[in-house]
Enzyme design. Structure first.
Site, PDB file in Angstrom:
ATOM      1  N   GLY A  19       0.823  -1.205   0.000  1.00  0.00           N
ATOM      2  CA  GLY A  19       0.000   0.000   0.000  1.00  0.00           C
ATOM      3  C   GLY A  19       0.850   1.245   0.000  1.00  0.00           C
ATOM      4  N   GLY A  20       0.186   2.379   0.050  1.00  0.00           N
ATOM      5  CA  GLY A  20       0.891   3.649   0.016  1.00  0.00           C
ATOM      6  C   GLY A  20       1.717   3.899   1.252  1.00  0.00           C
ATOM      7  CG  PHE A  21       0.017   4.173   4.691  1.00  0.00           C
ATOM      8  CD1 PHE A  21       0.178   5.543   4.791  1.00  0.00           C
ATOM      9  CD2 PHE A  21      -1.252   3.662   4.485  1.00  0.00           C
ATOM     10  CE1 PHE A  21      -0.905   6.394   4.705  1.00  0.00           C
ATOM     11  CE2 PHE A  21      -2.346   4.506   4.407  1.00  0.00           C
ATOM     12  CZ  PHE A  21      -2.175   5.879   4.513  1.00  0.00           C
ATOM     13  N   GLY A  22       3.431   1.430   2.898  1.00  0.00           N
ATOM     14  CA  GLY A  22       4.499   0.453   3.021  1.00  0.00           C
ATOM     15  C   GLY A  22       4.017  -0.925   2.611  1.00  0.00           C
ATOM     16  CB  THR A  24       1.918  -6.171   5.352  1.00  0.00           C
ATOM     17  OG1 THR A  24       1.570  -4.835   5.746  1.00  0.00           O
ATOM     18  CG2 THR A  24       1.776  -7.081   6.561  1.00  0.00           C
ATOM     19  CG  ASP A 139      -7.776   1.556   7.697  1.00  0.00           C
ATOM     20  OD1 ASP A 139      -8.859   1.917   7.180  1.00  0.00           O
ATOM     21  OD2 ASP A 139      -6.872   0.995   7.047  1.00  0.00           O
TER      22      ASP A 139
END
Length: 454
Positions: A19-22, A24, A139
């Site tokens: 995703g845009g945040f990193g 997993t 979220d």
């Protein structure tokens, strides 16, 4: 990253999501017996600017310490380790064997109210713990609620707080770091979308999640009221009035009208679930202080004084949820007697007669509005209308009262009497047509009209 071994211990074996945040990943802990799986969250700062990295590092450590505390709860993944490597940040968390709640929520296949209540109660218990630390999840959605395979419990995953590390942008002139919204469209609360999350933002997201379960419709596909912006969902769901009012309060756009905490929602939900249990079986119920004022609904036929009295009486029967049910019904009631009959629907059967007597006593001791000139209970028949003040035959009026009561209940007498008093100019045909509009069931309305063919 696949095959890479972090800290000579955590070997990356699969990608879970990007995703845009990193990213997993699933990894194996090579230094534990059996090399059990764990989850690796790779958080990439927006920039490697020294000033930003100092901020990101402090934020990362703070959020990791919070996650470590939260991981003590059985329904939150445990934090196993956290570290910085080559200007990137890594979190190592417990791997949950199971599947996301989204796999139970199939499009077009609504869940039963009973199952949804179970989901709501389970997540609220976890959220109460989370909020006790002042932490906002940010979220909540079906994909971030896991059903654990070993015991079926719901696990809250993927806290959005750590995502702030990837979204902080330092203004080189002011040194300020504006908040960037974190969340998912359809589930995100309005104030959170504007970058101002608070604890009640999580309540909104959870409310939208369970509404999706009840309707089988993704939140983004639900219509909104063109004036208020409120989500219109109830006509798509089979849900009791009591649960509906709780969900409506969970997703209220106005923060003043929304639940302030998960504990408050849980309290209301438990009172609703236990509302049909005799009081003798609820001896541990906490006594509720009498209400002296409420945020009452405007209804010209029902005074504020009476609303407060009825709210107190209803609270004695079903607990704090009474204020919500009262507000919902006041706006719909045509008179105080009608309001009482509506409220009886949520009172345990064995207590209904007691509530009815106390409620009518409250009417008698409350200030009457102009339209409440009659103190006749709906179970009594009002005196015939005098022919001197109305040209309609009194026998015809009594017949209207009888037929209307047969279709909608004792309130038929009161509605007919009120119509005659308020509209003395009505002809017999006009009276019938007016009474037809007071019958909510179209079939019964047609049946009533058919009995009075002119």
């Amino acid at each position: 990253m696949l095959g890479r071994e972090l800290k000579n211990r955590y070997r990356i074996v699969a990608t879970l999501r990007t995703g845009g945040f990193g990213q997993t990943y699933i990894a194996e802990d090579t230094q534990r017996p059996g090399q059990p799986k764990c989850v690796v969250k790779h958080l990439m700062p927006a920039t490697h600017n020294p000033q930003f990295m100092d901020l990101a590092r402090r934020l990362f450590n703070t959020e990791a310490e919070i996650l470590e505390k939260l991981g003590r709860h059985d329904q939150i993944p445990q934090l196993l380790a956290y570290f910085e490597d080559n200007h990137d940040f890594f979190l190592i968390q417990e791997f949950i064997e199971g599947y996301p709640l989204s796999e139970e929520m199939l499009p077009g296949q609504p869940m039963s109210e009973a199952k949804v209540i179970g989901i709501l109660e389970d997540v609220l218990n976890v959220l109460t713990f989370v909020h006790s630390y002042g932490v906002i999840h940010r979220d909540i959605k079906p994909n971030n609620i896991m059903r654990r395979g070993q015991d079926g419990k719901l696990i809250l995953i993927d806290f959005g707080a750590v995502k702030k590390i990837s979204t902080q942008i330092v203004d080189p002139e002011t040194g300020e770091t504006p908040t960037i919204a974190i969340g998912t469209g359809g589930y995100i609360a309005p104030e959170q979308a504007l970058g101002h999350p608070r604890l009640s933002s999580d309540i909104y997201s959870l409310g939208m999640t369970v509404i999706e379960a009840l309707t089988g419709i993704p939140p983004r596909n639900l219509p909104e009221d063109s004036v208020t912006g409120d989500v219109l969902w109830q006509y798509q769901a089979r849900v009791s009035q009591e649960v509906a009012v709780i969900l409506d309060k969970m997703i209220a756009r106005n923060l003043a009208q929304r639940y302030k905490s998960a504990a408050e929602v849980l309290d209301s939900l438990r009172y609703v679930v236990s509302a049909t249990v005799p009081r003798s079986l609820n001896s541990d119920r906490v006594a509720t202080e009498p209400i002296t004022s409420i945020n009452y609904s405007h209804n010209p036929n029902i005074s504020q004084e009476l609303q407060v009295k009825l709210t107190n009486l209803l609270t004695d029967e079903i607990g704090p949820i009474a204020a919500i049910i009262m507000k919902r019904n006041v706006s719909k009631a045509i008179a105080s007697q009608d309001l009482i009959e509506r409220l009886l629907a949520v009172v345990p059967p064995q207590n209904q007669e007691r509530f009815r007597q106390k409620a009518y006593a409250a009417i008698a001791t409350s200030a009457q509005t102009p339209l409440q000139t009659s103190s006749i209970k709906p179970t009594q028949t009002p005196p015939p209308t005098s022919a001197a003040t109305n040209q309609i035959n009194p026998d015809f009026i009594r017949r209207c009262e009888q037929e209307l009561s047969g279709l909608i209940g004792p309130m038929g007498n009161y509605i007919c009497q009120r119509a005659v008093k308020q509209h003395p100019q009505f002809s017999a045909a006009e009276l019938v047509e007016f009474l037809v509009t007071q019958i909510p069931d179209p079939t019964k309305a047609s049946e009533f009209r058919h009995k009075f063919r002119f």
